[in-house]
Write a protein that holds these residues in place. Structure first.
Motif, PDB file in Angstrom:
ATOM      1  N   PHE A  35       0.837  -1.200   0.000  1.00 48.27           N
ATOM      2  CA  PHE A  35       0.000   0.000   0.000  1.00 48.27           C
ATOM      3  C   PHE A  35       0.873   1.251   0.000  1.00 48.27           C
ATOM      4  O   PHE A  35       0.613   2.209  -0.742  1.00 48.27           O
ATOM      5  N   ILE A  36       1.914   1.244   0.820  1.00 49.04           N
ATOM      6  CA  ILE A  36       2.820   2.395   0.909  1.00 49.04           C
ATOM      7  C   ILE A  36       3.468   2.665  -0.449  1.00 49.04           C
ATOM      8  O   ILE A  36       3.503   3.801  -0.919  1.00 49.04           O
ATOM      9  N   GLU A  37       3.949   1.616  -1.090  1.00 49.44           N
ATOM     10  CA  GLU A  37       4.605   1.779  -2.383  1.00 49.44           C
ATOM     11  C   GLU A  37       3.643   2.346  -3.431  1.00 49.44           C
ATOM     12  O   GLU A  37       3.999   3.260  -4.174  1.00 49.44           O
ATOM     13  N   LYS A  38       2.422   1.844  -3.447  1.00 53.33           N
ATOM     14  CA  LYS A  38       1.429   2.362  -4.397  1.00 53.33           C
ATOM     15  C   LYS A  38       1.087   3.814  -4.097  1.00 53.33           C
ATOM     16  O   LYS A  38       0.974   4.641  -4.997  1.00 53.33           O
ATOM     17  N   ALA A  39       0.933   4.133  -2.829  1.00 51.14           N
ATOM     18  CA  ALA A  39       0.584   5.501  -2.445  1.00 51.14           C
ATOM     19  C   ALA A  39       1.704   6.487  -2.779  1.00 51.14           C
ATOM     20  O   ALA A  39       1.434   7.610  -3.195  1.00 51.14           O
ATOM     21  N   LEU A  40       2.947   6.056  -2.631  1.00 50.35           N
ATOM     22  CA  LEU A  40       4.079   6.937  -2.913  1.00 50.35           C
ATOM     23  C   LEU A  40       4.404   7.019  -4.401  1.00 50.35           C
ATOM     24  O   LEU A  40       5.177   7.872  -4.822  1.00 50.35           O
ATOM     25  N   GLN A  41       3.847   6.122  -5.187  1.00 44.89           N
ATOM     26  CA  GLN A  41       4.025   6.114  -6.640  1.00 44.89           C
ATOM     27  C   GLN A  41       5.478   5.929  -7.059  1.00 44.89           C
ATOM     28  O   GLN A  41       5.932   6.496  -8.057  1.00 44.89           O
ATOM     29  N   THR A  42       6.212   5.141  -6.284  1.00 41.43           N
ATOM     30  CA  THR A  42       7.585   4.801  -6.617  1.00 41.43           C
ATOM     31  C   THR A  42       7.949   3.508  -5.901  1.00 41.43           C
ATOM     32  O   THR A  42       7.394   3.205  -4.855  1.00 41.43           O
ATOM     33  N   GLN A  43       8.877   2.752  -6.490  1.00 44.39           N
ATOM     34  CA  GLN A  43       9.336   1.535  -5.836  1.00 44.39           C
ATOM     35  C   GLN A  43      10.080   1.883  -4.569  1.00 44.39           C
ATOM     36  O   GLN A  43      10.716   2.940  -4.472  1.00 44.39           O
ATOM     37  N   CYS A  44       9.998   0.980  -3.598  1.00 48.75           N
ATOM     38  CA  CYS A  44      10.758   1.171  -2.377  1.00 48.75           C
ATOM     39  C   CYS A  44      11.144  -0.188  -1.796  1.00 48.75           C
ATOM     40  O   CYS A  44      10.563  -1.211  -2.155  1.00 48.75           O
TER      41      CYS A  44
END
Length: 191
Positions: free
Chosen positions: A161-170
């Motif tokens: 969810f965090i990765e999708k919300a930030l719109q970048t890979q992490c």
């Protein structure tokens, strides 16, 4: 120092999704060999999750990240995310720790999510508005710091969810790993 060594600085690569849950397995010896074959010198790995510290004269980390991902895909038949940082970047991550003044925190429960790119301002705001208690989220540069007081096994807010919300890979590393990687990079820089 010779001219060649003086031009090469330490860098840290953080691979996303390597050796997790029995998937995308890479032996660290093979990973070090792959990095060396790309002209990345003195490659050292830390734990089994795809942390590699090495020397490079590359300055374009976007291009280097792609080269590493391409090589891993060709050799191991999967493509991990490859996030690169310098020793100076890691020093900045440690210096910017928003939880540093809190003595009650267990460092093994503090995770740093390293972002592949700077997220849009609205994405940052959305992340920080998420109801995540008891977990605490703080943004800093290209990193998201998350404190998990009850451990990371069952987070309230999923990493996906965090990765999708930030719109970048992490990819995340716990605080102890971040500190160890910096020590390794500084040792390489001192050589």
């Amino acid at each position: 120092m010779t001219g060649d060594r003086a031009a090469m600085a330490a860098a840290i690569s953080l691979l996303r999704g390597v050796n997790v849950g029995g998937h995308h397995n890479i032996r660290m010896e093979e990973l070090r060999e792959l990095y060396e074959s790309l002209g990345l010198r003195h490659a050292q790995t830390y734990v089994q999750s795809g942390n590699v510290v090495f020397r490079t004269d590359a300055r374009d980390f976007t291009r280097l990240s792609k080269r590493i991902a391409d090589a891993i895909e060709q050799r191991f038949v999967f493509r991990p995310g490859v996030i690169l940082r310098t020793a100076a970047d890691l020093r900045g991550v440690i210096a910017a720790n928003p939880f540093a003044s809190r003595r009650d925190l267990d460092p093994s429960r503090l995770l740093v999510q390293f972002l592949a790119s700077e997220p849009p301002a609205d994405a940052r705001e959305r992340i920080l508005r998420i109801e995540s208690e008891p977990e605490e989220l703080r943004m800093g540069g290209r990193e998201l710091y998350i404190y998990y007081p009850n451990g990371m096994a069952r987070p309230k807010v999923s990493w996906t969810f965090i990765e999708k919300a930030l719109q970048t890979q992490c990819t995340g590393r716990n605080w102890n790993t971040v500190q160890k990687l910096l020590k390794m990079a500084e040792s390489l820089d001192a050589c």
